[in-house]
Motif scaffolding. Structure first.
Motif, PDB file in Angstrom:
ATOM      1  N   PRO A  69       0.502  -1.359  -0.261  1.00  0.00           N
ATOM      2  CA  PRO A  69      -0.058  -0.102  -0.459  1.00  0.00           C
ATOM      3  C   PRO A  69       0.960   1.210  -0.325  1.00  0.00           C
ATOM      4  O   PRO A  69       1.703   1.629   0.864  1.00  0.00           O
ATOM      5  CB  PRO A  69      -0.762  -0.350   1.264  1.00  0.00           C
ATOM      6  CG  PRO A  69      -0.790  -1.895   2.140  1.00  0.00           C
ATOM      7  CD  PRO A  69       0.298  -2.259   1.559  1.00  0.00           C
ATOM      8  N   ALA A  70       0.806   2.469  -0.456  1.00  0.00           N
ATOM      9  CA  ALA A  70       0.996   3.517  -0.637  1.00  0.00           C
ATOM     10  C   ALA A  70       1.434   3.934   0.312  1.00  0.00           C
ATOM     11  O   ALA A  70       2.257   4.983   0.388  1.00  0.00           O
ATOM     12  CB  ALA A  70       0.514   4.344  -2.009  1.00  0.00           C
ATOM     13  N   GLY A 365     -20.628   2.927  -9.071  1.00  0.00           N
ATOM     14  CA  GLY A 365     -19.532   2.024  -9.649  1.00  0.00           C
ATOM     15  C   GLY A 365     -18.040   2.631  -9.864  1.00  0.00           C
ATOM     16  O   GLY A 365     -17.682   1.741 -10.465  1.00  0.00           O
ATOM     17  N   ARG A 366     -17.609   3.621  -9.302  1.00  0.00           N
ATOM     18  CA  ARG A 366     -16.319   3.998  -9.312  1.00  0.00           C
ATOM     19  C   ARG A 366     -15.113   3.148  -8.739  1.00  0.00           C
ATOM     20  O   ARG A 366     -15.384   3.156  -7.611  1.00  0.00           O
ATOM     21  CB  ARG A 366     -16.069   4.980  -9.077  1.00  0.00           C
ATOM     22  CG  ARG A 366     -14.789   5.696  -9.707  1.00  0.00           C
ATOM     23  CD  ARG A 366     -14.329   7.984  -9.990  1.00  0.00           C
ATOM     24  NE  ARG A 366     -15.002   8.091  -7.664  1.00  0.00           N
ATOM     25  CZ  ARG A 366     -14.393   8.426  -7.194  1.00  0.00           C
ATOM     26  NH1 ARG A 366     -12.830   7.723  -6.923  1.00  0.00           N
ATOM     27  NH2 ARG A 366     -14.425   8.941  -5.904  1.00  0.00           N
ATOM     28  N   ALA A 367     -14.211   3.218  -9.177  1.00  0.00           N
ATOM     29  CA  ALA A 367     -13.133   2.302  -8.098  1.00  0.00           C
ATOM     30  C   ALA A 367     -13.121   3.138  -6.813  1.00  0.00           C
ATOM     31  O   ALA A 367     -12.427   4.556  -7.071  1.00  0.00           O
ATOM     32  CB  ALA A 367     -12.100   2.067  -8.493  1.00  0.00           C
ATOM     33  N   VAL A 368     -12.453   3.243  -5.331  1.00  0.00           N
ATOM     34  CA  VAL A 368     -11.922   3.643  -4.815  1.00  0.00           C
ATOM     35  C   VAL A 368     -11.057   2.962  -4.248  1.00  0.00           C
ATOM     36  O   VAL A 368     -10.369   1.804  -3.621  1.00  0.00           O
ATOM     37  CB  VAL A 368     -12.853   4.030  -3.638  1.00  0.00           C
ATOM     38  CG1 VAL A 368     -13.051   2.766  -3.425  1.00  0.00           C
ATOM     39  CG2 VAL A 368     -12.605   4.824  -2.871  1.00  0.00           C
ATOM     40  N   GLU A 400      -9.724  -3.980  -8.850  1.00  0.00           N
ATOM     41  CA  GLU A 400     -10.271  -3.582  -9.781  1.00  0.00           C
ATOM     42  C   GLU A 400      -9.078  -3.492  -9.983  1.00  0.00           C
ATOM     43  O   GLU A 400      -8.097  -2.020 -11.247  1.00  0.00           O
ATOM     44  CB  GLU A 400     -10.280  -1.807  -9.837  1.00  0.00           C
ATOM     45  CG  GLU A 400     -12.368  -2.704  -9.395  1.00  0.00           C
ATOM     46  CD  GLU A 400     -12.646  -3.402 -10.368  1.00  0.00           C
ATOM     47  OE1 GLU A 400     -12.284  -3.075 -12.201  1.00  0.00           O
ATOM     48  OE2 GLU A 400     -13.854  -4.008 -10.916  1.00  0.00           O
ATOM     49  N   GLY A 401      -7.447  -3.811  -9.560  1.00  0.00           N
ATOM     50  CA  GLY A 401      -5.961  -3.462 -10.337  1.00  0.00           C
ATOM     51  C   GLY A 401      -5.566  -2.539  -9.428  1.00  0.00           C
ATOM     52  O   GLY A 401      -6.126  -1.865  -8.081  1.00  0.00           O
ATOM     53  N   LEU A 414      -6.976  -0.162  -6.180  1.00  0.00           N
ATOM     54  CA  LEU A 414      -8.444  -0.052  -5.936  1.00  0.00           C
ATOM     55  C   LEU A 414      -9.208  -0.583  -5.495  1.00  0.00           C
ATOM     56  O   LEU A 414      -8.898  -1.586  -6.509  1.00  0.00           O
ATOM     57  CB  LEU A 414      -8.678   0.910  -7.561  1.00  0.00           C
ATOM     58  CG  LEU A 414      -8.003   1.993  -7.444  1.00  0.00           C
ATOM     59  CD1 LEU A 414      -7.712   2.353  -9.067  1.00  0.00           C
ATOM     60  CD2 LEU A 414      -7.780   3.149  -6.907  1.00  0.00           C
ATOM     61  N   TYR A 415     -10.526  -0.351  -5.105  1.00  0.00           N
ATOM     62  CA  TYR A 415     -11.640  -1.428  -4.844  1.00  0.00           C
ATOM     63  C   TYR A 415     -12.281  -0.853  -5.410  1.00  0.00           C
ATOM     64  O   TYR A 415     -13.207   0.444  -5.205  1.00  0.00           O
ATOM     65  CB  TYR A 415     -11.411  -1.730  -3.756  1.00  0.00           C
ATOM     66  CG  TYR A 415     -10.747  -2.477  -2.816  1.00  0.00           C
ATOM     67  CD1 TYR A 415     -10.046  -3.999  -3.073  1.00  0.00           C
ATOM     68  CD2 TYR A 415      -9.593  -2.155  -2.848  1.00  0.00           C
ATOM     69  CE1 TYR A 415      -8.947  -5.007  -3.041  1.00  0.00           C
ATOM     70  CE2 TYR A 415      -7.810  -2.565  -2.564  1.00  0.00           C
ATOM     71  CZ  TYR A 415      -7.809  -3.351  -2.325  1.00  0.00           C
ATOM     72  OH  TYR A 415      -6.249  -4.235  -2.110  1.00  0.00           O
TER      73      TYR A 415
END
Length: 426
Positions: A69-70, A365-368, A400-401, A414-415
């Motif tokens: 994780p960043a 629907g946007r990844a976070v 989501e990569g 991202l999820y």
């Protein structure tokens, strides 16, 4: 505090010895034999265990960077001048010449510094600094081209393979170097935790001219208890007019849209039919927080419309914050037994799961990223990562990569939330 250490199996005793002086922290070990094992092993550690910091060498870091994780504090144990000097000293003690020599992994500045200190001719020294793209075969080929009788290497694979016609000396980080970097990492983690655990207090007051202040206060208490944004707060009666809320500062920042407005005040007036104001305080102790929040609430009472103020112990005053024009869309009770049952299965409060459902709909629907989700919930980044892992175990988030959110730093995972579809229909 939990610190993960990623080391080659042959180096475990050295790192064990270096960690013996560290107290107040538990260690999680990842040991590998071959470089391709590093990434899946580190990924497995981060999935199954909450880790507050990670210590690893340049090779493990290069191989596992994409799964780290960043926002996780990381220390890369790079070879120090002392390590190179001691390796050179061991070569001389064995009776061999100090030069010509070929050296891998150490930076050119470090090689020059030690060579100057030992009075060695730089023209007789070949150095190849660390590069993420290097393989063991590449480094062995470099040493063969140099054809020096002495090789100083940091890479375990090179030492195991050997270099024909040369004496290979290991220059792994010394225990003192490892200990210093481990202690520095622990201090960074401690400092980060202290900042993340800075709490604040909020005081909500019912207008003194309310027709039934006791009933209004009880109604205000129930409203706050059933407000998703305050699901994980400590809420208690303060006096005949007030309710005190304790929470992490980041939660209040999220609820007030960074100290701009406070929608719950509009909802309180709509639901209870009374004027409610709020004050927030941020200080070095709980008592200071409450005292500042009381002062801020008293100041908010002087305003002609419902609103809020913030007062920090630094003297900063922010306000007035508006009551906002939109009542909360989702509440804990709106999902009834379906959401409560799912929350019990996941091991979260129904209020937290309700807030996640609201965030999911807002994302459309946007990844976070875990950090973005933590900010939306008003919790710390480590808590956000733990929450993602818990949701992932129940299939309530979809991986989501990763994405590079800035030009510098590591990619961020991202999820996509999948709460709403999992809530049983009433």
């Amino acid at each position: 505090m939990v610190i993960g250490l990623v080391v080659h199996a042959s180096h475990r005793p050295r790192f064990d010895a270096a960690s013996r002086t560290l107290t107040g922290a538990s260690l999680e070990w990842v040991t590998y034999e071959h470089e391709p094992e590093i990434r899946p092993l580190v990924g497995d550690l981060l999935r199954r265990k909450r880790v507050d910091g990670l210590l690893l060498g340049p090779v493990p870091y290069a191989r596992a960077r994409e799964v780290i994780p960043a926002d996780l504090p990381v220390t890369v144990t790079r070879p120090a001048p002392l390590d190179l000097a001691l390796a050179w000293g061991r070569a001389l003690a064995d009776g061999g010449p100090a030069v010509p020599v070929s050296i891998d992994t150490f930076g050119q500045d470090t090689v020059d510094e030690v060579a100057d200190a030992l009075g060695l001719d730089r023209a007789l020294i070949d150095a190849w600094p660390f590069d993420e793209a290097q393989t063991v075969d590449d480094i062995v080929a470099f040493h063969r081209r140099a054809a020096a009788p002495l090789v100083i290497s940091v890479r375990t694979g090179v030492i195991a393979a050997g270099v024909e016609g040369a004496t290979v000396v290991s220059a792994q980080p010394e225990i003192a170097t490892i200990r210093a970097e481990l202690h520095q990492l622990a201090l960074r983690v401690k400092s980060k935790q202290a900042d993340e655990l800075r709490f604040a207090a909020g005081v909500f007051l019912v207008a003194p001219n309310s027709p039934d202040p006791d009933r209004a206060r009880i109604g205000l208490m129930n409203l706050l208890l059933n407000t998703p944004e305050f699901a994980d707060c400590w809420i208690e009666n303060r006096d005949r007019r007030g309710v005190v809320v304790f929470a992490h500062r980041a939660l209040f920042e999220a609820v007030t849209h960074r100290w701009v407005d406070l929608n719950v005040l509009a909802r309180a007036q709509e639901t209870l039919g009374v004027r409610v104001v709020a004050g927030f305080g941020i200080g070095s102790s709980a008592r200071t927080c409450v005292a500042l929040a009381e002062r801020a609430a008293a100041r908010a009472e002087q305003e002609p419309v419902p609103g809020a103020y913030l007062i920090e112990d630094s003297g900063l005053v922010i306000g007035p914050m508006g009551a906002g024009g939109t009542a909360l869309t989702f509440t804990y009770r709106s999902h009834d037994e379906g959401l409560e049952g799912l929350a019990a299965e996941v091991g979260l409060s129904a209020g937290t799961l309700s807030r996640l459902a609201a965030i999911e709909r807002g994302l459309a629907g946007r990844a976070v990223s875990p950090g973005e989700l933590a900010a939306s919930l008003g919790i710390t980044d480590p808590s956000g990562r733990r929450l993602i892992r818990k949701l992932s175990e129940r299939g309530l988030v979809v991986d989501e990569g990763s994405a590079q959110v800035s030009r510098k730093g590591r990619p961020t995972r991202l999820y996509r939330l999948a709460i709403t579809s999992a809530v049983p229909a009433p």
